[in-house]
Scaffold this active site. Structure first.
Site, PDB file in Angstrom:
ATOM      1  N   TYR A   1       4.121   4.080  13.376  1.00  0.00           N
ATOM      2  CA  TYR A   1       3.120   5.009  13.892  1.00  0.00           C
ATOM      3  C   TYR A   1       3.619   5.641  15.191  1.00  0.00           C
ATOM      4  O   TYR A   1       3.917   4.946  16.170  1.00  0.00           O
ATOM      5  CB  TYR A   1       1.784   4.308  14.144  1.00  0.00           C
ATOM      6  CG  TYR A   1       1.115   3.751  12.909  1.00  0.00           C
ATOM      7  CD1 TYR A   1       1.505   4.123  11.629  1.00  0.00           C
ATOM      8  CD2 TYR A   1       0.076   2.829  13.020  1.00  0.00           C
ATOM      9  CE1 TYR A   1       0.883   3.611  10.505  1.00  0.00           C
ATOM     10  CE2 TYR A   1      -0.556   2.310  11.897  1.00  0.00           C
ATOM     11  CZ  TYR A   1      -0.138   2.690  10.640  1.00  0.00           C
ATOM     12  OH  TYR A   1      -0.752   2.171   9.524  1.00  0.00           O
TER      13      TYR A   1
ATOM     14  N   SER B   1       1.017  -4.128   2.046  1.00  0.00           N
ATOM     15  CA  SER B   1       0.270  -2.867   2.055  1.00  0.00           C
ATOM     16  C   SER B   1       0.747  -1.987   0.914  1.00  0.00           C
ATOM     17  O   SER B   1       1.953  -1.733   0.789  1.00  0.00           O
ATOM     18  CB  SER B   1       0.464  -2.137   3.386  1.00  0.00           C
ATOM     19  OG  SER B   1      -0.206  -0.879   3.385  1.00  0.00           O
TER      20      SER B   1
ATOM     21  N   GLN C   1      -3.299  -4.293   2.162  1.00  0.00           N
ATOM     22  CA  GLN C   1      -3.877  -3.157   2.892  1.00  0.00           C
ATOM     23  C   GLN C   1      -3.671  -1.872   2.093  1.00  0.00           C
ATOM     24  O   GLN C   1      -2.664  -1.193   2.217  1.00  0.00           O
ATOM     25  CB  GLN C   1      -3.267  -3.018   4.288  1.00  0.00           C
ATOM     26  CG  GLN C   1      -3.996  -1.954   5.102  1.00  0.00           C
ATOM     27  CD  GLN C   1      -3.507  -1.860   6.534  1.00  0.00           C
ATOM     28  OE1 GLN C   1      -3.195  -0.767   7.009  1.00  0.00           O
ATOM     29  NE2 GLN C   1      -3.450  -2.968   7.236  1.00  0.00           N
TER      30      GLN C   1
ATOM     31  N   GLU D   1     -20.393   4.770  17.089  1.00  0.00           N
ATOM     32  CA  GLU D   1     -21.192   5.134  15.916  1.00  0.00           C
ATOM     33  C   GLU D   1     -20.735   4.412  14.654  1.00  0.00           C
ATOM     34  O   GLU D   1     -21.546   3.913  13.882  1.00  0.00           O
ATOM     35  CB  GLU D   1     -21.136   6.653  15.702  1.00  0.00           C
ATOM     36  CG  GLU D   1     -22.006   7.445  16.665  1.00  0.00           C
ATOM     37  CD  GLU D   1     -23.470   7.014  16.597  1.00  0.00           C
ATOM     38  OE1 GLU D   1     -24.050   7.040  15.493  1.00  0.00           O
ATOM     39  OE2 GLU D   1     -24.020   6.631  17.648  1.00  0.00           O
TER      40      GLU D   1
END
Length: 335
Positions: free
Chosen positions: A54, A152, A177, A293
């Protein structure tokens, strides 16, 4: 925040897990990323997922900095290995012993920790014997650099082969994953039943279908400024959902979310958590308020009647073909 056991292990992780795939080290500034991590901690999230690839390792560094000073024993930190990093030389990708042993040390340095709780094979490596890969993972565990091992986007057959070797080597695979959402259900027919049989749980990514299930993309309208569909680095990945048919169907979920007292994003996250084999939904954020949220989806129970109405609303735009998982296995190591 509720916690769930990960696979057939004693490890509990927060059912909303913070992931920093598309944000840290790339789309948002480090101070905003740190604020998002702080919001996650304040909301009761204890599990954090990243990967060495990443932002070409920068995301791990940002997460390590953001978590510095936190009680390490109170966190579950996950990272992954497979994709190319660094100068992308011949051994800078894959699941060879060389790449795994070098990558775990690099990840630990960037994350500022002496171990990760979960170390995951980011993809299946067709160029390395599985025996070599699993022996390397066994050694990483024995050295105390990773407490648990996961995978994954592995197929059911790949998972079965990996579990068999892990048992022989004295450790266990506890997680998978994959991508999973209302729109992408390809794991349901093969990966999930195999995982249930063998003692793995799913930690699912993109539960909101890269933001499409938030309802912010309207059929026939321009993508909102700053959204993934408008960002040059991410609009290609989301393009498969940006069709008039899909966007129209997604808007039919809005009254269902309203009836449930949820935002559309919360409904999407709560939906994946109804699957008993799902231990956690990975949720990222580019603003702290998004975290605040989204965590409200934790612990939400959706009634069977509502689940059926969701199926009716989405109809045939849902992808269910289990063969699609195999497409995530690279034909050769990436470089």
């Amino acid at each position: 925040m509720k916690h769930r056991y990960l696979g057939r292990s004693g490890l509990k992780i927060s059912e909303i897990t913070y992931g920093n795939w598309l944000t840290h080290g790339s789309q948002v500034e480090n101070d905003v990323a740190s604020a998002c991590v702080r919001a996650a901690l304040d909301a009761g999230i204890t599990s954090f997922d990243t990967a060495d690839v990443y932002a070409n390792t920068a995301a791990e560094s940002v997460l390590g900095e953001a978590l510095a000073g936190e009680r390490r024993e109170s966190l579950e930190i996950f990272t992954k290995v497979y994709h190319p990093t660094g100068p992308k030389g011949p051994n800078d990708s894959g699941l060879s012993r060389k790449h795994i042993m070098e990558s775990i040390d690099g990840s630990l340095r960037r994350l500022r920790t002496d171990h990760v709780d979960l170390y995951q094979a980011h993809r299946y490596d067709v160029e390395t014997p599985l025996e070599e890969t699993m022996q390397a993972f066994a050694d990483v565990v024995r050295q105390g650099k990773a407490l648990y091992i996961g995978v994954s986007e592995w197929t059911a057959e790949q998972i079965r082969d990996g579990v068999s070797l892990a048992h022989q080597l004295g450790f266990q695979l506890i997680s998978s994953q994959p991508e999973y959402s209302m729109l992408w259900r390809v794991i349901e027919d093969e990966v999930v039943p195999t995982s249930e049989e063998l003692g793995l749980s799913q930690i699912v990514w993109s539960p909101m279908a890269q933001g499409v299930l938030s309802g912010k993309y309207l059929p026939g309208a321009e993508a909102p400024a700053g959204s993934r569909a408008a960002h040059e680095s991410t609009k290609k990945a989301i393009s498969r959902w940006m069709t008039p048919e899909v966007l129209t169907r997604v808007q039919e979920l809005r009254p269902l979310a309203d009836e449930a007292g949820l935002t559309m994003s919360q409904l999407a996250i709560a939906w994946v958590l109804q699957n008993e084999n799902v231990a956690a939904a990975l949720v990222g954020a580019s603003r702290p308020e998004q975290v605040t949220e989204n965590v409200k989806a934790a612990g939400v129970r959706l009634e069977p009647e509502l689940m059926a109405r969701i199926d009716d609303a989405l109809g045939d735009v849902v992808e269910r073909d289990p063969a699609r998982t195999a497409e995530r296995t690279p034909a050769a190591r990436l470089s």
